[in-house]
Design a protein around this motif. Structure first.
Motif, PDB file in Angstrom:
ATOM      1  N   ARG A  79      14.225   4.216  -2.222  1.00 45.70           N
ATOM      2  CA  ARG A  79      13.199   5.246  -2.427  1.00 45.70           C
ATOM      3  C   ARG A  79      11.856   4.637  -2.838  1.00 45.70           C
ATOM      4  O   ARG A  79      10.806   5.144  -2.476  1.00 45.70           O
ATOM      5  N   GLU A  80      11.896   3.524  -3.602  1.00 50.34           N
ATOM      6  CA  GLU A  80      10.674   2.920  -4.114  1.00 50.34           C
ATOM      7  C   GLU A  80      10.156   1.777  -3.242  1.00 50.34           C
ATOM      8  O   GLU A  80       9.201   1.106  -3.600  1.00 50.34           O
ATOM      9  N   GLY A  81      10.804   1.542  -2.116  1.00 50.66           N
ATOM     10  CA  GLY A  81      10.328   0.535  -1.180  1.00 50.66           C
ATOM     11  C   GLY A  81      10.540  -0.903  -1.642  1.00 50.66           C
ATOM     12  O   GLY A  81       9.788  -1.790  -1.249  1.00 50.66           O
ATOM     13  N   VAL A  82      11.554  -1.130  -2.444  1.00 52.26           N
ATOM     14  CA  VAL A  82      11.884  -2.485  -2.884  1.00 52.26           C
ATOM     15  C   VAL A  82      12.867  -3.049  -1.862  1.00 52.26           C
ATOM     16  O   VAL A  82      14.059  -2.757  -1.900  1.00 52.26           O
ATOM     17  N   THR A  83      12.330  -3.845  -0.948  1.00 50.13           N
ATOM     18  CA  THR A  83      13.111  -4.308   0.199  1.00 50.13           C
ATOM     19  C   THR A  83      13.238  -5.821   0.214  1.00 50.13           C
ATOM     20  O   THR A  83      12.618  -6.523  -0.590  1.00 50.13           O
ATOM     21  N   GLU A  84      14.029  -6.307   1.145  1.00 51.72           N
ATOM     22  CA  GLU A  84      14.153  -7.756   1.342  1.00 51.72           C
ATOM     23  C   GLU A  84      12.841  -8.351   1.820  1.00 51.72           C
ATOM     24  O   GLU A  84      12.534  -9.505   1.531  1.00 51.72           O
ATOM     25  N   GLN A  85      12.074  -7.566   2.533  1.00 55.46           N
ATOM     26  CA  GLN A  85      10.763  -8.035   2.987  1.00 55.46           C
ATOM     27  C   GLN A  85       9.851  -8.283   1.777  1.00 55.46           C
ATOM     28  O   GLN A  85       9.157  -9.295   1.713  1.00 55.46           O
ATOM     29  N   LEU A  86       9.865  -7.366   0.812  1.00 54.53           N
ATOM     30  CA  LEU A  86       9.088  -7.564  -0.415  1.00 54.53           C
ATOM     31  C   LEU A  86       9.573  -8.808  -1.147  1.00 54.53           C
ATOM     32  O   LEU A  86       8.774  -9.590  -1.666  1.00 54.53           O
ATOM     33  N   LYS A  87      10.875  -8.996  -1.169  1.00 61.41           N
ATOM     34  CA  LYS A  87      11.447 -10.172  -1.827  1.00 61.41           C
ATOM     35  C   LYS A  87      10.939 -11.455  -1.184  1.00 61.41           C
ATOM     36  O   LYS A  87      10.618 -12.424  -1.877  1.00 61.41           O
ATOM     37  N   ALA A  88      10.848 -11.472   0.128  1.00 59.47           N
ATOM     38  CA  ALA A  88      10.373 -12.662   0.837  1.00 59.47           C
ATOM     39  C   ALA A  88       8.873 -12.883   0.639  1.00 59.47           C
ATOM     40  O   ALA A  88       8.424 -14.029   0.526  1.00 59.47           O
ATOM     41  N   GLU A  89       8.127 -11.794   0.552  1.00 56.41           N
ATOM     42  CA  GLU A  89       6.672 -11.909   0.452  1.00 56.41           C
ATOM     43  C   GLU A  89       6.177 -12.131  -0.973  1.00 56.41           C
ATOM     44  O   GLU A  89       5.234 -12.881  -1.199  1.00 56.41           O
ATOM     45  N   ASP A  90       6.773 -11.441  -1.951  1.00 58.74           N
ATOM     46  CA  ASP A  90       6.311 -11.518  -3.339  1.00 58.74           C
ATOM     47  C   ASP A  90       7.520 -11.428  -4.261  1.00 58.74           C
ATOM     48  O   ASP A  90       7.854 -10.360  -4.763  1.00 58.74           O
ATOM     49  N   GLN A  91       8.129 -12.567  -4.496  1.00 59.52           N
ATOM     50  CA  GLN A  91       9.390 -12.596  -5.233  1.00 59.52           C
ATOM     51  C   GLN A  91       9.246 -12.087  -6.668  1.00 59.52           C
ATOM     52  O   GLN A  91      10.121 -11.386  -7.165  1.00 59.52           O
ATOM     53  N   MET A  92       8.172 -12.413  -7.352  1.00 56.38           N
ATOM     54  CA  MET A  92       7.994 -11.968  -8.737  1.00 56.38           C
ATOM     55  C   MET A  92       7.876 -10.448  -8.833  1.00 56.38           C
ATOM     56  O   MET A  92       8.458  -9.840  -9.731  1.00 56.38           O
ATOM     57  N   THR A  93       7.160  -9.848  -7.935  1.00 56.59           N
ATOM     58  CA  THR A  93       7.045  -8.387  -7.929  1.00 56.59           C
ATOM     59  C   THR A  93       8.411  -7.766  -7.654  1.00 56.59           C
ATOM     60  O   THR A  93       8.792  -6.792  -8.301  1.00 56.59           O
ATOM     61  N   TRP A  94       9.146  -8.349  -6.702  1.00 59.17           N
ATOM     62  CA  TRP A  94      10.483  -7.847  -6.384  1.00 59.17           C
ATOM     63  C   TRP A  94      11.383  -7.923  -7.620  1.00 59.17           C
ATOM     64  O   TRP A  94      12.090  -6.961  -7.935  1.00 59.17           O
ATOM     65  N   ILE A  95      11.347  -9.036  -8.353  1.00 56.44           N
ATOM     66  CA  ILE A  95      12.171  -9.206  -9.559  1.00 56.44           C
ATOM     67  C   ILE A  95      11.781  -8.183 -10.613  1.00 56.44           C
ATOM     68  O   ILE A  95      12.655  -7.541 -11.225  1.00 56.44           O
ATOM     69  N   GLN A  96      10.497  -8.012 -10.846  1.00 49.34           N
ATOM     70  CA  GLN A  96      10.040  -7.038 -11.839  1.00 49.34           C
ATOM     71  C   GLN A  96      10.503  -5.631 -11.496  1.00 49.34           C
ATOM     72  O   GLN A  96      11.005  -4.904 -12.362  1.00 49.34           O
ATOM     73  N   ARG A  97      10.354  -5.260 -10.245  1.00 47.26           N
ATOM     74  CA  ARG A  97      10.722  -3.908  -9.835  1.00 47.26           C
ATOM     75  C   ARG A  97      12.232  -3.707  -9.874  1.00 47.26           C
ATOM     76  O   ARG A  97      12.710  -2.638 -10.264  1.00 47.26           O
ATOM     77  N   MET A  98      12.993  -4.720  -9.479  1.00 44.25           N
ATOM     78  CA  MET A  98      14.461  -4.610  -9.541  1.00 44.25           C
ATOM     79  C   MET A  98      14.946  -4.557 -10.992  1.00 44.25           C
ATOM     80  O   MET A  98      15.891  -3.827 -11.303  1.00 44.25           O
ATOM     81  N   ASN A  99      14.324  -5.317 -11.880  1.00 44.35           N
ATOM     82  CA  ASN A  99      14.688  -5.238 -13.300  1.00 44.35           C
ATOM     83  C   ASN A  99      14.418  -3.851 -13.853  1.00 44.35           C
ATOM     84  O   ASN A  99      15.215  -3.299 -14.608  1.00 44.35           O
ATOM     85  N   ASN A 100      13.289  -3.269 -13.467  1.00 41.02           N
ATOM     86  CA  ASN A 100      12.956  -1.923 -13.897  1.00 41.02           C
ATOM     87  C   ASN A 100      13.991  -0.927 -13.379  1.00 41.02           C
ATOM     88  O   ASN A 100      14.458  -0.053 -14.117  1.00 41.02           O
TER      89      ASN A 100
END
Length: 116
Positions: A79-100
């Motif tokens: 729903r929040e658009g946290v995808t594998e593509q985001l993980k590949a492009e900006d790993q720190m943002t992906w980690i922050q959002r997944m932790n949240n």
């Protein structure tokens, strides 16, 4: 269901012969449920313990909580658009959002399954 207890003497005291059920692996959610019952619903905890159903209850809670966590995290991430593509492009943002997401999912599971 009738349970016949046997007793033995230790000095001047008559002690019940209680045998603990086989130990099982209970995960973090089962342990959190055990602590909640022990600290806030002692009557329920004692009844489950005396009937020999505590471990089965904790295993069920643990399994259901893990399934709920997986389902909630995947739904929230989608729903929040946290995808594998985001993980590949900006790993720190992906980690922050997944932790949240994980923290919010844990809070929901805690309220719905652990402290219920």
């Amino acid at each position: 269901m009738s349970t016949k207890l046997t007793y033995h003497w230790e000095g001047d005291y008559l002690i019940p012969d209680l045998v603990a059920p086989e130990s099982t692996q209970i995960g973090i959610w089962g342990e959190r449920r055990r602590q909640f019952l022990r600290n806030h619903q002692r009557t329920v905890y004692d009844a489950l313990m005396m009937n020999g159903k505590l471990n089965a209850h904790l295993e069920d809670v643990d399994r259901n909580a893990e399934e709920m966590m997986d389902r909630l995290m995947s739904q929230m991430a989608e729903r929040e658009g946290v995808t594998e593509q985001l993980k590949a492009e900006d790993q720190m943002t992906w980690i922050q959002r997944m932790n949240n997401i994980r923290h919010r999912a844990e809070e929901i599971v805690r309220k719905d399954l652990i402290e219920n």
